[in-house]
Design a protein around this motif. Sequence first.
Motif, mmCIF file in Angstrom:
data_model
loop_
_atom_site.group_PDB
_atom_site.id
_atom_site.type_symbol
_atom_site.label_atom_id
_atom_site.label_comp_id
_atom_site.label_asym_id
_atom_site.label_seq_id
_atom_site.Cartn_x
_atom_site.Cartn_y
_atom_site.Cartn_z
ATOM 1 N N GLY A 71 46.384 13.899 -18.884
ATOM 2 C CA GLY A 71 47.765 14.087 -18.454
ATOM 3 C C GLY A 71 48.128 15.488 -18.014
ATOM 4 O O GLY A 71 49.305 15.792 -17.828
ATOM 5 N N LEU A 72 47.137 16.359 -17.859
ATOM 6 C CA LEU A 72 47.436 17.721 -17.415
ATOM 7 C C LEU A 72 47.723 17.748 -15.920
ATOM 8 O O LEU A 72 47.125 16.991 -15.147
ATOM 9 C CB LEU A 72 46.266 18.652 -17.723
ATOM 10 N N LYS A 73 48.618 18.618 -15.537
ATOM 11 C CA LYS A 73 48.931 18.810 -14.125
ATOM 12 C C LYS A 73 47.846 19.711 -13.533
ATOM 13 O O LYS A 73 47.629 20.825 -14.011
ATOM 14 C CB LYS A 73 50.312 19.453 -13.991
ATOM 15 N N VAL A 74 47.159 19.226 -12.516
ATOM 16 C CA VAL A 74 46.063 19.985 -11.910
ATOM 17 C C VAL A 74 46.388 20.257 -10.452
ATOM 18 O O VAL A 74 46.641 19.330 -9.685
ATOM 19 C CB VAL A 74 44.725 19.209 -12.005
ATOM 20 N N TRP A 75 46.398 21.527 -10.095
ATOM 21 C CA TRP A 75 46.547 21.935 -8.701
ATOM 22 C C TRP A 75 45.300 22.717 -8.322
ATOM 23 O O TRP A 75 44.814 23.547 -9.091
ATOM 24 C CB TRP A 75 47.753 22.836 -8.516
ATOM 25 N N VAL A 76 44.801 22.460 -7.142
ATOM 26 C CA VAL A 76 43.680 23.215 -6.579
ATOM 27 C C VAL A 76 44.204 23.833 -5.296
ATOM 28 O O VAL A 76 44.770 23.131 -4.458
ATOM 29 C CB VAL A 76 42.479 22.283 -6.278
ATOM 30 N N TYR A 77 44.058 25.151 -5.153
ATOM 31 C CA TYR A 77 44.523 25.779 -3.920
ATOM 32 C C TYR A 77 43.365 26.472 -3.227
ATOM 33 O O TYR A 77 42.375 26.845 -3.845
ATOM 34 C CB TYR A 77 45.684 26.742 -4.171
ATOM 35 N N SER A 78 43.507 26.612 -1.912
ATOM 36 C CA SER A 78 42.432 27.164 -1.118
ATOM 37 C C SER A 78 42.996 27.794 0.140
ATOM 38 O O SER A 78 43.844 27.195 0.804
ATOM 39 C CB SER A 78 41.465 26.032 -0.744
ATOM 40 N N GLY A 79 42.534 28.992 0.455
ATOM 41 C CA GLY A 79 42.896 29.603 1.724
ATOM 42 C C GLY A 79 42.203 28.851 2.844
ATOM 43 O O GLY A 79 41.022 28.526 2.738
ATOM 44 N N ASP A 80 42.923 28.583 3.925
ATOM 45 C CA ASP A 80 42.299 27.804 4.999
ATOM 46 C C ASP A 80 41.366 28.635 5.883
ATOM 47 O O ASP A 80 40.737 28.104 6.790
ATOM 48 C CB ASP A 80 43.347 27.046 5.826
ATOM 49 N N ALA A 81 41.263 29.937 5.601
ATOM 50 C CA ALA A 81 40.317 30.799 6.311
ATOM 51 C C ALA A 81 39.238 31.313 5.347
ATOM 52 O O ALA A 81 38.651 32.364 5.567
ATOM 53 C CB ALA A 81 41.060 31.964 6.959
ATOM 54 N N GLY A 83 35.801 31.598 3.948
ATOM 55 C CA GLY A 83 34.431 31.361 4.388
ATOM 56 C C GLY A 83 33.475 31.063 3.250
ATOM 57 O O GLY A 83 32.374 30.571 3.465
ATOM 58 N N ARG A 84 33.864 31.355 2.018
ATOM 59 C CA ARG A 84 32.993 31.110 0.862
ATOM 60 C C ARG A 84 33.171 29.715 0.297
ATOM 61 O O ARG A 84 32.208 29.068 -0.099
ATOM 62 C CB ARG A 84 33.253 32.143 -0.229
ATOM 63 N N VAL A 85 34.419 29.284 0.168
ATOM 64 C CA VAL A 85 34.716 27.947 -0.336
ATOM 65 C C VAL A 85 35.682 27.294 0.662
ATOM 66 O O VAL A 85 36.888 27.293 0.459
ATOM 67 C CB VAL A 85 35.342 28.000 -1.747
ATOM 68 N N PRO A 86 35.151 26.756 1.744
ATOM 69 C CA PRO A 86 36.021 26.174 2.770
ATOM 70 C C PRO A 86 36.807 24.974 2.247
ATOM 71 O O PRO A 86 36.358 24.253 1.353
ATOM 72 C CB PRO A 86 35.053 25.736 3.868
ATOM 73 N N VAL A 87 37.972 24.755 2.830
ATOM 74 C CA VAL A 87 38.836 23.652 2.442
ATOM 75 C C VAL A 87 38.095 22.322 2.539
ATOM 76 O O VAL A 87 38.252 21.454 1.674
ATOM 77 C CB VAL A 87 40.118 23.626 3.312
ATOM 78 N N ILE A 88 37.266 22.154 3.546
ATOM 79 C CA ILE A 88 36.571 20.880 3.719
ATOM 80 C C ILE A 88 35.669 20.579 2.519
ATOM 81 O O ILE A 88 35.577 19.433 2.072
ATOM 82 C CB ILE A 88 35.780 20.838 5.057
ATOM 83 N N GLY A 89 35.032 21.594 1.951
ATOM 84 C CA GLY A 89 34.218 21.399 0.748
ATOM 85 C C GLY A 89 35.057 20.988 -0.443
ATOM 86 O O GLY A 89 34.687 20.108 -1.224
ATOM 87 N N THR A 90 36.225 21.607 -0.580
ATOM 88 C CA THR A 90 37.145 21.248 -1.657
ATOM 89 C C THR A 90 37.601 19.802 -1.497
ATOM 90 O O THR A 90 37.645 19.036 -2.465
ATOM 91 C CB THR A 90 38.362 22.198 -1.652
ATOM 92 N N ARG A 91 37.917 19.424 -0.265
ATOM 93 C CA ARG A 91 38.336 18.043 -0.005
ATOM 94 C C ARG A 91 37.234 17.055 -0.369
ATOM 95 O O ARG A 91 37.505 16.002 -0.941
ATOM 96 C CB ARG A 91 38.724 17.878 1.468
ATOM 97 N N GLU A 95 37.804 14.200 -3.151
ATOM 98 C CA GLU A 95 37.717 12.802 -2.722
ATOM 99 C C GLU A 95 36.655 12.043 -3.519
ATOM 100 O O GLU A 95 36.780 10.836 -3.730
ATOM 101 C CB GLU A 95 37.468 12.721 -1.217
ATOM 102 N N ALA A 96 35.624 12.753 -3.998
ATOM 103 C CA ALA A 96 34.585 12.127 -4.822
ATOM 104 C C ALA A 96 35.145 11.641 -6.159
ATOM 105 O O ALA A 96 34.547 10.781 -6.810
ATOM 106 C CB ALA A 96 33.433 13.094 -5.055
ATOM 107 N N LEU A 97 36.299 12.158 -6.585
ATOM 108 C CA LEU A 97 36.929 11.710 -7.826
ATOM 109 C C LEU A 97 37.510 10.297 -7.681
ATOM 110 O O LEU A 97 37.749 9.623 -8.677
ATOM 111 C CB LEU A 97 38.042 12.677 -8.254
ATOM 112 N N GLY A 98 37.760 9.885 -6.437
ATOM 113 C CA GLY A 98 38.275 8.538 -6.193
ATOM 114 C C GLY A 98 39.711 8.327 -6.646
ATOM 115 O O GLY A 98 40.081 7.217 -7.018
#
Length: 161
Positions: A71-81, A83-91, A95-98
């Motif tokens: 029940g914890l509130k989880v936010w993940v944030y990412s700069g869209d520029a 280069g180390r952890v691109p947004v697409i990798g985070t997505r 998404e693998a969590l289903g």
Amino acid sequence: MRRIFGGYDPCYAINVEEYFNRIDVQSSFHADIKGRNTNFTWELCNPAILRTYNYSVFSVLPIYTKLIKGGLKVWVYSGDADGRVPVIGTRYWIEALGLPVKSSWRTWYHDNQVGGRIVEYEGLTIVTIRGAGHLVPLYKPSEAVSLIHSFLSGKHLPTHP
């Protein structure tokens, strides 16, 4: 420390190293400064850590699943520029969590400008910060404060300018 307001400071590494190598700062962090090697200096990045770190965890996805089920509130944030952890990798990993989508991607605003994009899943929210690199608070300090305030106060990020 000199700071360039409203954006990235190219001298931040020099300023950070200078600051963390001050005896009074190390003392305030209760760092072991007594008898320390006088040739030692604090560095922003220490490649020795990468050589000695034991990568023993195959995936952190079960940890997120447990946090969400708790029940914890989880936010993940990412700069869209970033280069180390691109947004697409985070997505991809989220998404693998289903998780079911609660509200689809939409724009959020900060000071009448696009701040980034946000999507809410059941139990987890992803927020991107427009124009920010890997260190969001360094690249976009005002947007970072708005994001953290929204998270802590439980208020939605503004979706209209």
